[in-house]
Design a protein around this motif. Structure first.
Motif, short mmCIF file in Angstrom:
data_model
loop_
_atom_site.label_atom_id
_atom_site.label_comp_id
_atom_site.label_asym_id
_atom_site.label_seq_id
_atom_site.Cartn_x
_atom_site.Cartn_y
_atom_site.Cartn_z
N LEU A 1 -4.88 6.96 -8.97
CA LEU A 1 -3.78 7.76 -8.43
C LEU A 1 -3.12 7.05 -7.25
O LEU A 1 -1.91 7.16 -7.05
N GLY A 2 -3.93 6.35 -6.44
CA GLY A 2 -3.36 5.61 -5.32
C GLY A 2 -2.40 4.52 -5.78
O GLY A 2 -1.39 4.25 -5.12
N ARG B 1 9.55 6.66 -4.40
CA ARG B 1 9.58 6.59 -5.85
C ARG B 1 8.99 5.28 -6.33
O ARG B 1 8.88 4.31 -5.57
N LEU B 2 8.62 5.23 -7.58
CA LEU B 2 8.04 4.05 -8.20
C LEU B 2 9.16 3.26 -8.88
O LEU B 2 9.77 3.74 -9.84
N THR B 3 9.45 2.06 -8.39
CA THR B 3 10.56 1.27 -8.94
C THR B 3 10.10 0.08 -9.76
O THR B 3 10.93 -0.69 -10.24
N LEU B 4 8.79 -0.06 -9.93
CA LEU B 4 8.26 -1.24 -10.61
C LEU B 4 8.82 -1.37 -12.03
O LEU B 4 9.30 -2.44 -12.42
N THR C 1 -3.56 -2.26 -4.52
CA THR C 1 -4.02 -3.01 -5.69
C THR C 1 -2.86 -3.38 -6.61
O THR C 1 -2.17 -2.49 -7.11
N PRO C 2 -2.63 -4.68 -6.81
CA PRO C 2 -1.59 -5.08 -7.77
C PRO C 2 -2.08 -4.84 -9.20
O PRO C 2 -3.29 -4.71 -9.41
N PRO C 3 -1.19 -4.73 -10.17
CA PRO C 3 0.24 -5.00 -10.07
C PRO C 3 1.09 -3.79 -9.76
O PRO C 3 2.32 -3.90 -9.72
N ILE C 4 0.50 -2.59 -9.56
CA ILE C 4 1.30 -1.38 -9.37
C ILE C 4 1.35 -0.93 -7.92
O ILE C 4 2.36 -0.43 -7.45
N TYR D 1 3.18 -4.68 -2.35
CA TYR D 1 4.51 -5.27 -2.37
C TYR D 1 5.19 -5.16 -1.01
O TYR D 1 5.95 -6.05 -0.61
N ILE D 2 4.92 -4.08 -0.28
CA ILE D 2 5.46 -3.96 1.08
C ILE D 2 4.89 -5.06 1.97
O ILE D 2 5.61 -5.68 2.75
#
Length: 624
Positions: A529-530, A91-94, A574-577, A582-583
């Motif tokens: 999408l990635g 899931r996306l927790t950002l 690619t940041p920020p998403i 982040y891993i």
């Protein structure tokens, strides 16, 4: 992120990225863990028996594939339930992490009840599907097909029980009531507006398949259930198609025999981490290249390239390579942010190296040759490896080499001897599949057996308790992956039934510039999408739309696959998403804000490599 197998350390990294506390080993789920572990062993045993009977005894056993398929669907659904308990669904927790503390409880309760609502609504259609399939008899075992598909109903009910049990334990009564009332109000409004929705045509795609899914993603709901809820709302409120159809689409998305290799390669990644086979490869490369300028960068990139050929997992690759190399690289003057940039982009580069789970899923969804993907993926990864190595050499012009000496031949020989059994494995996998000797599924079982034997004999072995934990971890991660494939398949089917795919194809084929422009659009779409969806969901969702268009423009399937996978993984880092970034930061213990500025040159290098791959098709097709 959950794309393939992870070690305990990598799993801890994933947990640390999440704002929801992990919840493992509850009494309700322990029987499911034991059954799932047993099913995984049964699947491997069946497939090994099939390989032996076919290639050694020349006596094919026709019922093995059918028995393995039944076991596989049960493993997938039990694993999905275990993943619910372990909080391992992707899931996306950002965005949830950006919320003030006082809002996290209500949003958490809302997310849990959305998942529960989806599962509750799907329960009766799943039972109805079992009843319908009871009239169908399987070809080889001559048993009702309901034995297999009852796994879907059982898994949905088990996930519902686990979600509700957890929600009651951790959420306040007030938050649950407010979330329940909100969901009920939205459902009532949508129901009343059904006649209006049915007149909106393609606007319903924007409302449900983009709007509902996007809102659920932002709320931190697991991606599998975001897709499921989007497809459910679309069918329920804007069409006359019965919800029952979704269960059939989910079954089809999860049941391809090609996907049998997914849990086995996940287990292979766990074995790699547990036995230290990956570290042996890293040590060998370090002894060979560690003394030259940028040598440690080459070692890091080369290790990711080779280790990924065993584990098929970006998380596992990074968790194996970083601890072995970062201390020495820091001593030589590498900045931590540069290490993270190199680690994350190197992991993105290695995604096309077989046995990539993404390649296996792509082959299943888009009907592309797995052998072609495995063989030519190496060439594509090599192009990206060279681009990153050139940049790394330029970056290392100030590297401190004082006191660094070439490793003695005796040391090189010793590390080579230790690493040789591990080095054989990726070439065994690629050679067997690429040469048409065996399928990816058959090779995966042979590779697991080889890794277990070599690990026990040469690399210290694995205790029974540890091995059981690896089986359960594999089941959970495989279930999370396959649940995404199931709900994304349902959503993709809903999207194609609208006629949108046909109109999109007409639009794309009419773009000025032909295939050149279409390839540029592909790169942009899959990079975006990635960032948001990660690899597997993006592929399952978009492949049915994009691959037919590419074929109509004369683009080779394998060539297009390589562009799609590479673009998607650049987006992932690619940041920020991009969650992969982040891993990498967590594994390297570096703050994302610090590493964010350093990664852009490496991402630009990867994009340059991607453009070469996209517009020089021979790199992707030379061995077809």
């Amino acid at each position: 992120m959950a794309d393939t197998g992870t070690s305990d350390g990598a799993a801890a990294v994933l947990d640390s990225l999440d704002h929801e506390p992990a919840r493992t080993g509850s009494p309700l789920v322990r029987p499911l863990e034991m059954v799932a572990a047993a099913l995984l062993v049964i699947i491997i045993t069946l497939l090994l028996g099939g390989v032996t009977s076919r290639y050694v005894l020349s006596i094919p056993v026709v019922w093995i594939d059918e028995a393995a398929s039944i076991s596989f669907l049960w493993l997938a659904m039990l694993g999905a339930a275990i993943a619910i308990d372990r909080n391992e669904h992707l899931r996306l927790t950002l965005f949830v992490g950006m919320l003030p503390e006082k809002w996290r409880g209500p949003v958490h309760a809302f997310g849990l009840l959305v998942v529960a609502t989806f599962l509750l609504v799907m329960t009766w259609p799943a039972i109805d599907y079992v009843i319908e399939e009871s009239y169908v008899t399987t070809a080889a075992l001559n048993i009702p097909a309901s034995w297999r598909v009852s796994a879907i109903a059982f898994g949905i009910i088990a996930m519902l029980a686990l979600v509700l049990s957890y929600a009651v334990r951790v959420c306040s009564f007030r938050d649950l009531v407010m979330a329940g009332l909100l969901i009920a109000a939205v459902a009532a409004i949508c129901y009343l507006m059904t006649p209006v929705f049915k007149t909106l045509g393609y606007l319903n795609i924007l409302i449900f398949l983009i709007g509902v899914v996007g809102f659920c993603l932002v709320a931190g709901i697991p991606i599998a259930f975001c897709f499921g809820m989007g497809a459910l709302c679309f069918l329920a409120f804007s069409t006359s198609v019965p919800i029952f159809v979704m269960i059939g689409r989910m079954d089809e998305g999860m049941s391809s025999l090609i996907l049998l290799s997914v849990p086995i390669f996940v287990l292979l990644g766990c074995v790699l981490d547990a036995t230290g086979m990956g570290k042996a490869i890293v040590d060998f490369l370090a002894s060979m290249l560690g003394h030259i300028r940028a040598g440690m960068s080459y070692v890091l990139l080369g290790s990711l390239f080779l280790v990924s050929g065993i584990s098929g997992s970006k998380v596992s690759d990074m968790a194996t390579v970083a601890p072995a190399l970062f201390p020495e690289m820091k001593r030589r003057g590498y900045q931590p942010k540069e290490l993270i940039a190199l680690l994350s982009t190197g992991a993105a580069m290695a995604e096309t190296v077989p046995p990539s789970i993404v390649l296996i899923v792509l082959g299943s969804v888009a009907g592309v040759s797995i052998a072609g993907l495995f063989t030519n993926g190496l060439v594509v990864a090599t192009v990206l490896l060279l681009v990153l190595a050139i940049l790394a050499r330029w970056k290392a012009r100030g590297e401190v080499l004082k006191g660094v000496r070439r490793a003695p031949l005796a040391v090189i020989g010793k590390t080579a001897l230790i690493a040789t059994p591990a080095l054989v494995l990726p070439f065994l996998i690629r050679g067997a599949v690429g040469g048409g000797v065996a399928t990816a599924t058959e090779v995966s079982t042979i590779a697991v057996l080889y890794a277990l034997i070599v690990g026990v004999v040469l690399y210290g072995g694995i205790g029974w308790r540890k091995f059981y934990g690896m089986l359960v971890e594999t089941a959970a991660l495989s279930g999370a992956i396959l649940m995404i494939l199931g709900t994304a398949s349902a959503m993709a089917w809903a999207l194609t039934q609208t006629g949108f795919a046909r109109d999109l194809a007409t639009l794309m084929t009419g773009l000025p510039g032909g295939w050149v422009t279409f390839m540029a659009v592909t790169i942009v779409v899959f990079m975006i999408l990635g960032c948001v969806l990660e690899g597997l969901p993006a592929i399952v969702l978009m492949a049915p739309l994009m691959f037919p268009i590419a074929k109509s423009l004369g683009i080779n399937d394998v060539h297009y696959s390589m562009v799609v996978v590479t673009a998607m993984n650049i987006g992932l880092m690619t940041p920020p998403i991009g969650i992969g970034f982040y891993i990498a930061c967590k594994i390297g213990n570096v703050q994302p804000d610090e590493a964010m500025g350093a990664i852009w040159p490496y991402l630009l290098a990867l994009i340059a490599g991607l453009l070469i791959i996209a517009y020089v098709p021979s790199f992707s097709t030379m061995f077809l």
